[in-house]
Design a protein around this motif. Structure first.
Motif, PDB file in Angstrom:
ATOM      1  N   LEU A   1       0.837  -1.195   0.000  1.00  0.00           N
ATOM      2  CA  LEU A   1       0.000   0.000   0.000  1.00  0.00           C
ATOM      3  C   LEU A   1       0.870   1.242   0.000  1.00  0.00           C
ATOM      4  CD1 LEU A   1      -2.481  -1.162   2.747  1.00  0.00           C
ATOM      5  CD2 LEU A   1      -2.913  -1.099   0.301  1.00  0.00           C
ATOM      6  N   THR A   2       0.441   2.225  -0.775  1.00  0.00           N
ATOM      7  CA  THR A   2       1.153   3.495  -0.845  1.00  0.00           C
ATOM      8  C   THR A   2       0.209   4.600  -0.410  1.00  0.00           C
ATOM      9  OG1 THR A   2       2.440   2.662  -2.702  1.00  0.00           O
ATOM     10  CG2 THR A   2       2.437   5.033  -2.383  1.00  0.00           C
ATOM     11  N   VAL A   3       0.718   5.519   0.396  1.00  0.00           N
ATOM     12  CA  VAL A   3      -0.064   6.666   0.859  1.00  0.00           C
ATOM     13  C   VAL A   3       0.301   7.861  -0.005  1.00  0.00           C
ATOM     14  CG1 VAL A   3      -0.554   8.189   2.809  1.00  0.00           C
ATOM     15  CG2 VAL A   3      -0.105   5.760   3.209  1.00  0.00           C
ATOM     16  N   LEU A   4      -0.714   8.500  -0.572  1.00  0.00           N
ATOM     17  CA  LEU A   4      -0.516   9.712  -1.367  1.00  0.00           C
ATOM     18  C   LEU A   4      -0.579  10.913  -0.433  1.00  0.00           C
ATOM     19  CD1 LEU A   4      -2.866   8.943  -4.390  1.00  0.00           C
ATOM     20  CD2 LEU A   4      -0.376   8.930  -4.380  1.00  0.00           C
ATOM     21  N   LYS A   5       0.541  11.572  -0.270  1.00  0.00           N
ATOM     22  CA  LYS A   5       0.621  12.743   0.596  1.00  0.00           C
ATOM     23  C   LYS A   5       0.344  13.995  -0.237  1.00  0.00           C
ATOM     24  CE  LYS A   5       2.499  12.045   4.277  1.00  0.00           C
ATOM     25  NZ  LYS A   5       1.906  11.891   5.586  1.00  0.00           N
ATOM     26  N   SER A   6       0.373  15.133   0.420  1.00  0.00           N
ATOM     27  CA  SER A   6       0.177  16.385  -0.310  1.00  0.00           C
ATOM     28  C   SER A   6       1.332  16.603  -1.285  1.00  0.00           C
ATOM     29  CB  SER A   6       0.083  17.555   0.674  1.00  0.00           C
ATOM     30  OG  SER A   6       1.265  17.634   1.436  1.00  0.00           O
ATOM     31  N   GLU A   7       1.099  17.399  -2.277  1.00  0.00           N
ATOM     32  CA  GLU A   7       2.089  17.715  -3.311  1.00  0.00           C
ATOM     33  C   GLU A   7       2.587  16.464  -4.037  1.00  0.00           C
ATOM     34  OE1 GLU A   7       5.145  20.092  -1.514  1.00  0.00           O
ATOM     35  OE2 GLU A   7       3.693  21.394  -0.551  1.00  0.00           O
ATOM     36  N   ASP A   8       1.714  15.483  -4.229  1.00  0.00           N
ATOM     37  CA  ASP A   8       1.999  14.250  -4.972  1.00  0.00           C
ATOM     38  C   ASP A   8       3.179  13.437  -4.448  1.00  0.00           C
ATOM     39  OD1 ASP A   8      -0.165  14.514  -6.688  1.00  0.00           O
ATOM     40  OD2 ASP A   8       0.971  15.779  -8.066  1.00  0.00           O
ATOM     41  N   LYS A   9       3.491  13.583  -3.152  1.00  0.00           N
ATOM     42  CA  LYS A   9       4.518  12.730  -2.549  1.00  0.00           C
ATOM     43  C   LYS A   9       3.880  11.379  -2.243  1.00  0.00           C
ATOM     44  CE  LYS A   9       6.881  16.498  -0.207  1.00  0.00           C
ATOM     45  NZ  LYS A   9       7.170  17.076   1.103  1.00  0.00           N
ATOM     46  N   ARG A  10       4.677  10.326  -2.330  1.00  0.00           N
ATOM     47  CA  ARG A  10       4.201   8.981  -2.031  1.00  0.00           C
ATOM     48  C   ARG A  10       5.119   8.355  -0.992  1.00  0.00           C
ATOM     49  NH1 ARG A  10       2.401   9.910  -7.011  1.00  0.00           N
ATOM     50  NH2 ARG A  10       0.611   8.768  -7.822  1.00  0.00           N
ATOM     51  N   GLU A  11       4.511   7.599  -0.069  1.00  0.00           N
ATOM     52  CA  GLU A  11       5.314   6.846   0.885  1.00  0.00           C
ATOM     53  C   GLU A  11       4.583   5.547   1.207  1.00  0.00           C
ATOM     54  OE1 GLU A  11       4.390   8.419   5.342  1.00  0.00           O
ATOM     55  OE2 GLU A  11       5.548   9.791   4.109  1.00  0.00           O
ATOM     56  N   PRO A  12       5.314   4.510   1.582  1.00  0.00           N
ATOM     57  CA  PRO A  12       4.664   3.235   1.901  1.00  0.00           C
ATOM     58  C   PRO A  12       3.779   3.375   3.142  1.00  0.00           C
ATOM     59  CG  PRO A  12       7.060   3.001   1.831  1.00  0.00           C
ATOM     60  CD  PRO A  12       6.751   4.444   1.663  1.00  0.00           C
ATOM     61  N   PHE A  13       2.660   2.662   3.155  1.00  0.00           N
ATOM     62  CA  PHE A  13       1.789   2.658   4.321  1.00  0.00           C
ATOM     63  C   PHE A  13       2.562   2.078   5.493  1.00  0.00           C
ATOM     64  CE2 PHE A  13      -1.149   0.365   7.110  1.00  0.00           C
ATOM     65  CZ  PHE A  13      -1.975   1.407   7.491  1.00  0.00           C
TER      66      PHE A  13
END
Length: 153
Positions: free
Chosen positions: A49-61
């Protein structure tokens, strides 16, 4: 499993059992080198799972991060640790079963808000103050007013 005390690579499993809610397996381990005992938890992960943060940043759940934020909101409140873990498990299950591999952080925050609202009203307001970025006391008053109005209905 690496020993958290001496960093030795091998440990023996001494005891395994499911957690109370059945969402993980709790294992008691003993280091083969230093003999220290520690506990690990194994959880099922259905997909990455990937979390979409603000400003199109992505990080793993990160489930630990989710539990930590719920626990911070519940600090010094009469909320048992098991309830926090159960809420985190419920949110993780909702995310995994949504069928999406990427989830906006705002939607996860909304899930936490809904869970905390049912769990503890003070924890709910604490989490909302960070999530909704309250700037002054009036923001708290307005938000608390919506909660008390909802309770009268």
């Amino acid at each position: 499993m690496r020993c958290p005390f001496c960093a030795h690579e091998n440990s023996q499993v001494k005891d395994s059992r499911p957690t109370e809610d059945g969402s993980a397996i709790r294992r008691r381990r003993q280091c083969e080198d230093c003999g220290a005992r520690f506990t690990t938890f194994e959880r099922i992960q259905l997909r990455e799972l990937t979390v979409l943060k603000s400003e199109d940043k992505r990080e793993p759940f990160d489930r630990a991060k989710l539990e930590r934020s719920i626990a911070i909101a519940c600090r010094k409140r009469p909320v048992p640790t098991e309830r926090i873990e159960r809420l985190a498990s419920s949110i993780q299950r909702q995310i995994e079963t949504s069928g999406e591999s990427e989830m906006p952080s705002a939607r996860i925050g909304q899930m936490v808000m809904e869970g905390l609202k049912a769990l503890d009203p003070v924890a709910y307001i604490r989490f909302a103050s960070v999530y909704k970025d309250f700037r002054e006391a009036k923001d708290f008053e307005d938000f608390a007013g919506t909660i008390s109005e909802a309770g009268k209905e």
